[in-house]
Design a protein around this motif. Sequence first.
Motif, PDB file in Angstrom:
ATOM      1  N   GLN A 136      42.954  41.661  41.734  1.00  9.25           N
ATOM      2  CA  GLN A 136      43.116  41.873  40.215  1.00  9.25           C
ATOM      3  C   GLN A 136      42.807  40.763  39.305  1.00  9.25           C
ATOM      4  N   GLU A 137      43.277  39.603  39.647  1.00 11.04           N
ATOM      5  CA  GLU A 137      43.035  38.294  38.917  1.00 11.04           C
ATOM      6  C   GLU A 137      41.553  38.146  38.722  1.00 11.04           C
ATOM      7  N   THR A 138      40.710  38.382  39.823  1.00 13.35           N
ATOM      8  CA  THR A 138      39.287  38.241  39.810  1.00 13.35           C
ATOM      9  C   THR A 138      38.640  39.138  38.809  1.00 13.35           C
ATOM     10  N   PHE A 139      39.136  40.532  38.944  1.00 12.91           N
ATOM     11  CA  PHE A 139      38.682  41.456  38.020  1.00 12.91           C
ATOM     12  C   PHE A 139      38.996  41.097  36.314  1.00 12.91           C
ATOM     13  N   GLU A 140      40.076  40.621  36.020  1.00 14.81           N
ATOM     14  CA  GLU A 140      40.570  40.082  34.688  1.00 14.81           C
ATOM     15  C   GLU A 140      39.614  39.183  34.204  1.00 14.81           C
ATOM     16  N   THR A 141      39.365  38.019  35.321  1.00 15.44           N
ATOM     17  CA  THR A 141      38.382  37.164  34.813  1.00 15.44           C
ATOM     18  C   THR A 141      36.925  37.476  34.491  1.00 15.44           C
ATOM     19  N   LEU A 142      36.364  38.556  35.437  1.00 15.38           N
ATOM     20  CA  LEU A 142      34.962  39.116  35.314  1.00 15.38           C
ATOM     21  C   LEU A 142      34.964  39.850  33.892  1.00 15.38           C
ATOM     22  N   GLU A 143      36.194  40.569  33.247  1.00 13.56           N
ATOM     23  CA  GLU A 143      36.249  41.265  32.207  1.00 13.56           C
ATOM     24  C   GLU A 143      36.242  40.075  30.893  1.00 13.56           C
ATOM     25  N   SER A 144      36.924  38.723  31.091  1.00 14.72           N
ATOM     26  CA  SER A 144      37.040  37.956  30.150  1.00 14.72           C
ATOM     27  C   SER A 144      35.865  37.254  29.922  1.00 14.72           C
ATOM     28  N   GLY A 145      34.706  37.158  30.997  1.00 14.02           N
ATOM     29  CA  GLY A 145      33.468  36.457  30.682  1.00 14.02           C
ATOM     30  C   GLY A 145      33.602  34.769  30.813  1.00 14.02           C
ATOM     31  N   ASP A 146      34.676  34.384  31.555  1.00  9.12           N
ATOM     32  CA  ASP A 146      35.137  33.055  31.580  1.00  9.12           C
ATOM     33  C   ASP A 146      34.296  32.648  32.909  1.00  9.12           C
TER      34      ASP A 146
END
Length: 232
Positions: A136-146
């Motif tokens: 989930q944290e990886t997915f959220e980071t993908l969405e953030s573009g960081d």
Amino acid sequence: MRIVVLSPRVAPGILTLDAWDALRDAVTVHAAEDDPHVRAIVASGIAVEISDEPPAYADKTVWIAPTGDAEWARAVADDLMADEADQVEVVFGSYDVPGGSLVDLVEVMDRLRTECPWTAEQTHASLAPYVLEEAQETFETLESGDSEHLREELGDLLMQVVFHSRIAAEAEGWDIDDVTAGITAKLIRRNPHVFAPETLDHVPTTSAEIDAQWQRIKQQERDGDLSPGHDH
């Protein structure tokens, strides 16, 4: 004078031609410490003197740096070349291949599993929530573009793969090598347009065709028409 740097992630004795030439041409070979690489060189018939003394310049001499310590080699070379008459060459005797640092992760996990009480107590079941959390944290980071944060999160997710594989190695008959071998075989099998185009009547060229091919091969594996390994 030459200083040879060797990788800890390459099998002992696997050296570049430049390194072997330097060792064979040397009148004297020194090593800063004894290790499997040095023992392999000695086994090849080259005498090596182990010395904890700081290297001193001498023509036709080779020093073998502590394995993996390129900084040691560069620092020694810089010190010895303070006198412009002294010429010191750093020779890389072996190089890490892409993905070589994965070996370090496997070794660290092995040690934690045997020496860390918390790590030793974990099971597939106890770790299951962490897999979901890291994904989930990886997915959220993908969405953030960081991108830098993504690098870190992918590391956390990879740790879960290595952790579960280490647990399985103890009693379930498979380990991290089986995991990587399985996904490698699957990628090759499901991408014949890259790895075996000569076997295809039509080589797909568009993303839609390639995706359809993947899904078709996946279904054939499930139906038992191909050797699939385990599919998810």
